[in-house]
Scaffold this motif. Structure first.
Motif, PDB file in Angstrom:
ATOM      1  N   TRP A   1       0.744  -1.249   0.181  1.00 36.61           N
ATOM      2  CA  TRP A   1      -0.050   0.071  -0.053  1.00 36.61           C
ATOM      3  C   TRP A   1       0.963   1.385   0.015  1.00 36.61           C
ATOM      4  CZ3 TRP A   1      -4.049  -1.636   4.248  1.00 36.61           C
ATOM      5  CH2 TRP A   1      -4.736  -2.667   3.695  1.00 36.61           C
ATOM      6  N   SER A   2       2.163   1.157   0.416  1.00 34.68           N
ATOM      7  CA  SER A   2       2.945   2.202   0.366  1.00 34.68           C
ATOM      8  C   SER A   2       3.847   2.584  -0.755  1.00 34.68           C
ATOM      9  CB  SER A   2       3.973   2.415   1.711  1.00 34.68           C
ATOM     10  OG  SER A   2       4.829   1.095   1.546  1.00 34.68           O
ATOM     11  N   HIS A   3       3.724   1.399  -1.775  1.00 38.45           N
ATOM     12  CA  HIS A   3       4.578   1.518  -2.934  1.00 38.45           C
ATOM     13  C   HIS A   3       4.465   2.572  -3.772  1.00 38.45           C
ATOM     14  CE1 HIS A   3       6.491  -3.071  -2.335  1.00 38.45           C
ATOM     15  NE2 HIS A   3       6.370  -2.237  -1.306  1.00 38.45           N
ATOM     16  N   ALA A   4       3.350   2.782  -4.051  1.00 31.75           N
ATOM     17  CA  ALA A   4       2.703   3.912  -5.117  1.00 31.75           C
ATOM     18  C   ALA A   4       3.468   5.248  -4.661  1.00 31.75           C
ATOM     19  CB  ALA A   4       1.279   4.004  -5.556  1.00 31.75           C
TER      20      ALA A   4
ATOM     21  N   ALA B   1       0.132   4.959   8.367  1.00 30.54           N
ATOM     22  CA  ALA B   1       0.984   5.938   9.028  1.00 30.54           C
ATOM     23  C   ALA B   1       2.362   5.498   9.044  1.00 30.54           C
ATOM     24  CB  ALA B   1       0.112   6.334  10.329  1.00 30.54           C
ATOM     25  N   GLY B   2       2.743   5.215  10.416  1.00 28.34           N
ATOM     26  CA  GLY B   2       4.010   5.035  10.689  1.00 28.34           C
ATOM     27  C   GLY B   2       5.271   6.091  10.512  1.00 28.34           C
ATOM     28  N   GLN B   3       4.841   7.239  11.214  1.00 28.56           N
ATOM     29  CA  GLN B   3       5.677   8.391  11.203  1.00 28.56           C
ATOM     30  C   GLN B   3       7.111   7.942  11.920  1.00 28.56           C
ATOM     31  OE1 GLN B   3       2.723   9.117  11.056  1.00 28.56           O
ATOM     32  NE2 GLN B   3       2.350  10.610   9.493  1.00 28.56           N
ATOM     33  N   GLU B   4       7.055   7.197  13.127  1.00 24.96           N
ATOM     34  CA  GLU B   4       8.126   6.980  13.756  1.00 24.96           C
ATOM     35  C   GLU B   4       8.191   5.452  14.087  1.00 24.96           C
ATOM     36  OE1 GLU B   4       8.967   9.482  17.139  1.00 24.96           O
ATOM     37  OE2 GLU B   4       7.433  11.126  16.230  1.00 24.96           O
TER      38      GLU B   4
ATOM     39  N   TYR C   1       4.310  -1.766   8.213  1.00 24.13           N
ATOM     40  CA  TYR C   1       2.910  -1.457   8.006  1.00 24.13           C
ATOM     41  C   TYR C   1       3.049   0.291   8.193  1.00 24.13           C
ATOM     42  CZ  TYR C   1       1.754  -6.203   8.383  1.00 24.13           C
ATOM     43  OH  TYR C   1       1.362  -7.522   8.148  1.00 24.13           O
ATOM     44  N   ALA C   2       3.850   0.715   7.354  1.00 21.31           N
ATOM     45  CA  ALA C   2       4.140   2.255   7.247  1.00 21.31           C
ATOM     46  C   ALA C   2       4.277   2.580   6.063  1.00 21.31           C
ATOM     47  CB  ALA C   2       5.419   2.744   8.059  1.00 21.31           C
ATOM     48  N   ILE C   3       3.710   4.100   5.863  1.00 18.19           N
ATOM     49  CA  ILE C   3       3.851   4.691   4.593  1.00 18.19           C
ATOM     50  C   ILE C   3       4.970   5.787   4.781  1.00 18.19           C
ATOM     51  CG2 ILE C   3       3.009   6.401   2.947  1.00 18.19           C
ATOM     52  CD1 ILE C   3       0.372   4.662   2.863  1.00 18.19           C
ATOM     53  N   ALA C   4       4.791   6.501   5.720  1.00 19.38           N
ATOM     54  CA  ALA C   4       5.392   7.881   5.961  1.00 19.38           C
ATOM     55  C   ALA C   4       6.960   7.727   5.955  1.00 19.38           C
ATOM     56  CB  ALA C   4       5.004   8.593   7.275  1.00 19.38           C
ATOM     57  N   PHE C   5       7.225   6.791   6.793  1.00 19.89           N
ATOM     58  CA  PHE C   5       8.665   6.356   7.016  1.00 19.89           C
ATOM     59  C   PHE C   5       9.354   5.651   5.635  1.00 19.89           C
ATOM     60  CE2 PHE C   5      12.738   4.419   8.588  1.00 19.89           C
ATOM     61  CZ  PHE C   5      13.107   5.324   9.541  1.00 19.89           C
ATOM     62  N   PRO C   6       8.831   4.530   5.125  1.00 22.16           N
ATOM     63  CA  PRO C   6       9.586   4.308   3.902  1.00 22.16           C
ATOM     64  C   PRO C   6       9.495   5.360   2.894  1.00 22.16           C
ATOM     65  CG  PRO C   6       8.093   2.512   4.456  1.00 22.16           C
ATOM     66  CD  PRO C   6       7.777   3.695   5.419  1.00 22.16           C
ATOM     67  N   VAL C   7       8.632   6.196   2.746  1.00 27.11           N
ATOM     68  CA  VAL C   7       8.622   7.216   1.809  1.00 27.11           C
ATOM     69  C   VAL C   7       9.771   8.112   1.970  1.00 27.11           C
ATOM     70  CG1 VAL C   7       7.373   9.365   0.965  1.00 27.11           C
ATOM     71  CG2 VAL C   7       6.194   7.125   1.066  1.00 27.11           C
TER      72      VAL C   7
ATOM     73  N   ARG D   1      12.795  13.265  10.272  1.00 27.37           N
ATOM     74  CA  ARG D   1      12.243  14.567   9.875  1.00 27.37           C
ATOM     75  C   ARG D   1      11.227  14.814   8.847  1.00 27.37           C
ATOM     76  NH1 ARG D   1      12.835  18.857   6.670  1.00 27.37           N
ATOM     77  NH2 ARG D   1      13.978  18.013   5.340  1.00 27.37           N
ATOM     78  N   ILE D   2      11.504  13.914   7.909  1.00 23.53           N
ATOM     79  CA  ILE D   2      10.693  14.012   6.603  1.00 23.53           C
ATOM     80  C   ILE D   2       9.457  13.155   7.223  1.00 23.53           C
ATOM     81  CG2 ILE D   2      10.458  13.024   4.221  1.00 23.53           C
ATOM     82  CD1 ILE D   2      12.145  15.443   4.361  1.00 23.53           C
ATOM     83  N   SER D   3       9.741  12.094   7.599  1.00 19.80           N
ATOM     84  CA  SER D   3       8.499  11.212   8.146  1.00 19.80           C
ATOM     85  C   SER D   3       7.497  11.958   8.981  1.00 19.80           C
ATOM     86  CB  SER D   3       9.202   9.846   8.904  1.00 19.80           C
ATOM     87  OG  SER D   3       8.008   8.907   9.122  1.00 19.80           O
ATOM     88  N   ARG D   4       8.036  12.557   9.874  1.00 18.19           N
ATOM     89  CA  ARG D   4       7.070  13.457  10.882  1.00 18.19           C
ATOM     90  C   ARG D   4       6.366  14.583  10.264  1.00 18.19           C
ATOM     91  NH1 ARG D   4      12.253  13.581  14.928  1.00 18.19           N
ATOM     92  NH2 ARG D   4      11.673  11.678  16.179  1.00 18.19           N
ATOM     93  N   ALA D   5       7.127  14.950   9.051  1.00 19.41           N
ATOM     94  CA  ALA D   5       6.323  15.951   8.171  1.00 19.41           C
ATOM     95  C   ALA D   5       5.689  15.473   7.268  1.00 19.41           C
ATOM     96  CB  ALA D   5       7.484  17.025   7.711  1.00 19.41           C
ATOM     97  N   THR D   6       5.154  14.183   7.072  1.00 20.54           N
ATOM     98  CA  THR D   6       4.482  13.732   6.149  1.00 20.54           C
ATOM     99  C   THR D   6       2.997  13.393   6.516  1.00 20.54           C
ATOM    100  OG1 THR D   6       6.237  12.294   5.180  1.00 20.54           O
ATOM    101  CG2 THR D   6       4.085  11.518   4.531  1.00 20.54           C
ATOM    102  N   LYS D   7       1.805  13.781   5.627  1.00 20.64           N
ATOM    103  CA  LYS D   7       0.552  14.073   6.041  1.00 20.64           C
ATOM    104  C   LYS D   7      -0.067  13.054   5.002  1.00 20.64           C
ATOM    105  CE  LYS D   7      -3.476  17.082   6.144  1.00 20.64           C
ATOM    106  NZ  LYS D   7      -4.121  18.539   5.868  1.00 20.64           N
ATOM    107  N   LEU D   8      -1.046  12.172   5.419  1.00 25.20           N
ATOM    108  CA  LEU D   8      -1.753  10.936   4.757  1.00 25.20           C
ATOM    109  C   LEU D   8      -3.028  11.659   4.534  1.00 25.20           C
ATOM    110  CD1 LEU D   8      -0.683   7.504   6.116  1.00 25.20           C
ATOM    111  CD2 LEU D   8       0.534   9.225   4.252  1.00 25.20           C
TER     112      LEU D   8
END
Length: 447
Positions: free
Chosen positions: A265-268, A302-305, A314-320, A346-353
């Protein structure tokens, strides 16, 4: 004429299997063993193998060596340990309409049963069992998603496909195969997928219990135990998903492969930021925040941290964020050190889904996302909506599959053993019984 699933399982021969189906089974064999190699290094797989040794001793069914381990347990024990091992790294093949994975359960289960059978098996025979298992898994999974309100893990429907194929391997007649499928369905884990996404732990996609449930069902049916009908195979509402069995093949229509070791689900979104960074010549320090529009289930990743591998999976924000900072999401990004990387965090915490109703509506046979990068100067760079690479219409090349295999396997197995696994698995259906046994040995020796 419609062929029933039990007739299909009992009567399928190697010559009935189309070449494009065989090509996918070969690719999945190689891909799955690469994931198994790196999976053998995880604490999750170590715990599963320890438990298998404790509770799944060998019996009259014979013994099977656990994948990448070398120690022997019962076929059900080897299926359990192997499925948890592969599932511990979320990089194995999948099937989007079923929202899950077959190979992570099918390969450990059928390799275990093949080892314990007590007589030689050719590659063509093993390919036939794999084809039955995959095809029944996919169709049972489709039926389940269409007829059940809750979203169950892959263990629920892989238990049906494994039971069906396992019963064929044990020389069961069509009626006993029906009962095997019913037993596998009834006792397979109807585990709640979204629970593990909301609260990530080692239970993962349910295949660690789906695989041994299917194996056990096959042995029960071979002894006369009853359990038919499997509602996902012959119940009300299932007809649509079985009417072209033996003519069309879900294996070629649906099987996808992962470019990254995390939830698909995070790959796109990962593909999207990779493109935007390269296209616009960006570096991570230029980016202020990230916006990801996607379907509802994906927003719950989600998965910021993430604190561990389960939460990373099971994260999107952190892999992105890892792709933005490091230009890759690979084995190095699974380590505790990577999870503490301040630039990624830093980037992960600033990612909005953003939960997008349109993407939720169309994310059935595809998984959609659209990414916008917000630069520190305020400029917004929006990508087109994307679906993940690796689907049948956006396939990974043979070279990409090979590169992924060696990226995962070589550091664990060494290049010599990895090369031999790739060479044999890439033509496994053409192997003699002796050479197939050699492949099984390479896949089950300790790492």
């Amino acid at each position: 004429m419609t062929v029933t699933f039990d007739q299909f399982a009992a009567n399928l021969t190697y010559t009935d299997i189309p070449q494009d189906v065989l090509a996918i089974l070969r690719r999945s064999f190689t891909d799955t063993m690469g994931v198994a190699a790196v999976g053998s290094t995880t604490s999750m797989s170590g715990l599963a193998r320890k438990a298998a040794l404790a509770v799944f001793g060998t019996g009259t069914a014979g013994s099977s060596r656990m994948l990448m381990d070398g120690r022997s347990v019962s076929p059900a024990g080897a299926a359990m340990a192997g499925a948890f091992l592969v599932d511990s790294i979320d990089a194995h093949d999948g099937v989007t309409p079923c929202q899950g994975h077959a190979g992570s359960a099918v390969f450990p289960a059928l390799i275990a049963m093949a080892q314990s059978r007590g007589k030689p098996m050719s590659g063509a025979e093993f390919a036939t069992y794999l084809a039955v298992a995959y095809e029944v898994c996919y169709r049972a999974g489709e039926t389940q998603h269409a007829t059940c309100e809750d979203y169950h893990t892959s263990g629920a429907w892989t238990s049906v496909g494994i039971a069906t194929s396992g019963a064929r391997m044990l020389n069961c007649d069509p009626e006993a195969i029906r009962h095997a499928a019913g037993i596998g369905e009834y006792h397979g884990p109807r585990s709640q997928m979204m629970r593990c996404i909301d609260f990530p732990t080692n239970v993962r996609d349910g295949v660690g219990w789906g695989a041994p449930s299917g194996v056990t069902a096959a042995y029960l049916a071979s002894e006369g135990f009853t359990g038919a009908p499997a509602l996902t195979c012959e119940g009300a509402g299932s007809e649509t998903f079985w009417q072209d069995l033996g003519q069309g093949w879900r294996i070629t229509d649906y099987t996808h492969y992962k470019a990254y070791p995390c939830c698909r689900w995070s790959h796109a979104a990962i593909d999207s930021v990779s493109y935007l960074i390269a296209e616009h010549g960006l570096t991570h320090d230029m980016i202020k925040s990230v916006e990801i529009r996607t379907f509802h289930y994906a927003t719950r990743l989600a998965g910021q941290e993430p604190a561990n591998l389960d939460e990373f999976t099971y994260a999107i924000a952190f892999p992105v964020a890892a792709m933005i900072v490091r230009g890759q999401v690979g084995v190095a990004e699974l380590t505790p050190e990577a999870l503490r990387d301040p630039d990624i965090l830093r980037i992960s915490r600033a990612t909005k889904l953003i939960d997008d109703d349109h993407f939720t509506e169309i994310s059935r046979h595809k998984r959609w996302a659209q990414v916008t990068l917000v630069l520190k100067g305020g400029r917004r760079i929006e990508d087109i909506p994307r679906t993940p690479r690796g689907d049948a219409d956006l396939p990974l090349s043979d070279a990409e599959i090979s590169s992924k295999f060696h990226l995962l396997a070589d550091p664990v197995l060494g290049s010599s053993r990895a090369n031999e696994i790739e060479q044999l698995s890439g033509q496994f259906d053409k192997l003699s019984a002796t050479d197939l046994q050699r492949l099984f040995t390479l896949c089950t020796d300790a790492t």
